[in-house]
Design a protein around this motif. Structure first.
Motif, PDB file in Angstrom:
ATOM      1  N   LEU A 110       0.769  -1.395  -0.007  1.00 39.33           N
ATOM      2  CA  LEU A 110      -0.059   0.073   0.150  1.00 39.33           C
ATOM      3  C   LEU A 110       0.961   1.190   0.104  1.00 39.33           C
ATOM      4  CD1 LEU A 110      -2.729   1.352   0.172  1.00 39.33           C
ATOM      5  CD2 LEU A 110      -2.731   1.232   2.532  1.00 39.33           C
ATOM      6  N   GLY A 111       1.841   1.117   0.889  1.00 35.68           N
ATOM      7  CA  GLY A 111       2.799   2.564   0.990  1.00 35.68           C
ATOM      8  C   GLY A 111       3.278   2.785  -0.408  1.00 35.68           C
ATOM      9  N   LYS A 137      -4.623   2.157 -10.838  1.00 34.56           N
ATOM     10  CA  LYS A 137      -5.293   0.826 -10.821  1.00 34.56           C
ATOM     11  C   LYS A 137      -4.718  -0.003  -9.629  1.00 34.56           C
ATOM     12  CE  LYS A 137      -7.009   0.550 -15.681  1.00 34.56           C
ATOM     13  NZ  LYS A 137      -6.799   0.017 -16.910  1.00 34.56           N
ATOM     14  N   GLU A 138      -3.323  -0.026  -9.414  1.00 36.94           N
ATOM     15  CA  GLU A 138      -2.756  -0.784  -8.340  1.00 36.94           C
ATOM     16  C   GLU A 138      -3.285  -0.267  -7.095  1.00 36.94           C
ATOM     17  OE1 GLU A 138      -0.429  -3.947  -6.479  1.00 36.94           O
ATOM     18  OE2 GLU A 138      -1.712  -3.515  -8.258  1.00 36.94           O
ATOM     19  N   THR A 139      -3.200   0.930  -6.782  1.00 37.97           N
ATOM     20  CA  THR A 139      -3.977   1.422  -5.558  1.00 37.97           C
ATOM     21  C   THR A 139      -5.313   1.051  -5.311  1.00 37.97           C
ATOM     22  OG1 THR A 139      -2.377   3.653  -5.742  1.00 37.97           O
ATOM     23  CG2 THR A 139      -4.416   3.748  -4.337  1.00 37.97           C
ATOM     24  N   ALA A 140      -6.260   1.076  -6.182  1.00 36.71           N
ATOM     25  CA  ALA A 140      -7.498   0.616  -6.247  1.00 36.71           C
ATOM     26  C   ALA A 140      -7.599  -0.774  -5.920  1.00 36.71           C
ATOM     27  CB  ALA A 140      -8.275   0.969  -7.490  1.00 36.71           C
ATOM     28  N   VAL A 172      -4.323   6.019   3.541  1.00 38.45           N
ATOM     29  CA  VAL A 172      -5.680   6.425   2.939  1.00 38.45           C
ATOM     30  C   VAL A 172      -6.248   7.559   2.861  1.00 38.45           C
ATOM     31  CG1 VAL A 172      -8.043   5.233   2.862  1.00 38.45           C
ATOM     32  CG2 VAL A 172      -6.212   3.807   3.505  1.00 38.45           C
ATOM     33  N   VAL A 173      -5.449   8.347   4.070  1.00 43.26           N
ATOM     34  CA  VAL A 173      -6.024   9.784   4.013  1.00 43.26           C
ATOM     35  C   VAL A 173      -5.839  10.568   2.752  1.00 43.26           C
ATOM     36  CG1 VAL A 173      -5.341  11.975   5.238  1.00 43.26           C
ATOM     37  CG2 VAL A 173      -5.387   9.872   6.437  1.00 43.26           C
ATOM     38  N   PRO A 174      -4.985  10.526   2.163  1.00 41.52           N
ATOM     39  CA  PRO A 174      -4.922  11.204   0.813  1.00 41.52           C
ATOM     40  C   PRO A 174      -5.601  10.521  -0.454  1.00 41.52           C
ATOM     41  CG  PRO A 174      -2.599  10.150   1.322  1.00 41.52           C
ATOM     42  CD  PRO A 174      -3.633   9.651   2.360  1.00 41.52           C
ATOM     43  N   ARG A 177      -6.208  12.391  -3.881  1.00 42.61           N
ATOM     44  CA  ARG A 177      -5.076  12.420  -4.853  1.00 42.61           C
ATOM     45  C   ARG A 177      -4.594  11.248  -5.359  1.00 42.61           C
ATOM     46  NH1 ARG A 177      -0.646  15.241  -0.826  1.00 42.61           N
ATOM     47  NH2 ARG A 177       0.554  15.689  -2.702  1.00 42.61           N
ATOM     48  N   GLN A 178      -5.185  10.225  -4.660  1.00 41.43           N
ATOM     49  CA  GLN A 178      -4.747   8.836  -5.485  1.00 41.43           C
ATOM     50  C   GLN A 178      -5.635   8.392  -6.488  1.00 41.43           C
ATOM     51  OE1 GLN A 178      -4.292   6.227  -2.152  1.00 41.43           O
ATOM     52  NE2 GLN A 178      -2.980   7.543  -0.993  1.00 41.43           N
ATOM     53  N   GLY A 179      -6.804   9.453  -6.633  1.00 43.77           N
ATOM     54  CA  GLY A 179      -7.828   8.883  -7.502  1.00 43.77           C
ATOM     55  C   GLY A 179      -8.796   7.964  -7.016  1.00 43.77           C
TER      56      GLY A 179
END
Length: 234
Positions: A110-111, A137-140, A172-174, A177-179
């Protein structure tokens, strides 16, 4: 009196440690390391954090006595503090294993992936569609992993709040900004809102409120010091 020296800047990794310190009620001193101005390359800081990254701590009163303990890497710091205080990590082997695997999931997944998301979406001078698409997409995908994990438990490792939650929450706070939209991940949103409402979380983020209006480095300085810079001794 137990005092932890915290070397800090207001990044997700920095917030992880203030969250723990506030939850545990430990006394600590904040030493600001302005990463935009390159203070992470100062020789005294490199003695504590040879990877030239915040956060880092120095514990002058380690359990059992002896010489001070200095630590870098946010996951290692969380684990050290949890073991030192006997809090936010279970004593039984199964519960401990659950916390550790999710702590390392955040550190390895995640980080770094959310960090690359930030870089290519916000900071990269050239907007590369392939890179932006890949990391959004990977963050999602990782948000989805966490959402499914939280479908039948209050916190990442079960019923009890732990260092696994402290590690993931600041990343997860931002989310905007991560879409990402938290409404797309209802279990994650419920967890996120619960942690945001904790008084210790609010105190932890208030620490940065005291420093975020310090004179900022120029954009040129920030790019030089944050993206690909090396210590002068290298």
């Amino acid at each position: 009196m137990l005092v932890i020296d915290l070397y800090y800047w207001g990044t997700p990794n920095g917030h992880k440690i203030t969250i723990f310190l506030e939850e545990a009620g430990l006394d600590y001193r904040v030493h600001i390391v302005d990463i935009g101005k390159g203070e992470q390359f100062e020789p005294d800081f490199l003695k504590i954090a040879p990877n030239n990254r915040i956060p880092a701590i120095v514990d002058d009163a380690p359990a059992g006595g002896g010489a001070p303990v200095s630590l870098f890497e946010s996951g290692a710091i969380l684990l050290y503090l949890a073991e030192k205080t006997g809090r936010f990590i279970p004593a039984d082997i199964h519960g401990r294993a659950d916390v550790l695997q999710w702590l390392f999931w955040q550190m390895g997944g995640l980080g770094p992936m959310a960090g690359q998301n930030h870089h290519f979406n916000i900071y990269a001078p050239e907007k590369i569609p392939y890179a932006i698409d890949r990391y959004v997409k990977e963050t999602a995908r990782l948000y989805g992993v966490l959402d499914r994990r939280l479908a039948d438990r209050a916190f990442v490792a079960g019923d009890d709040y732990s260092i696994a939650d402290m590690a993931s929450y600041p990343w997860v706070v931002p989310h905007e900004r991560q879409g990402q939209k938290l409404e797309d991940f209802p279990n994650l949103k419920r967890w996120f809102d619960a942690i945001a409402a904790r008084p210790a979380t609010q105190r932890a983020y208030a620490v940065w409120d005291r420093y975020k209006d310090l004179p900022q480095a120029s954009e040129e300085e920030r790019r030089r010091n944050l993206f690909g810079a090396q210590p002068a001794t290298v």
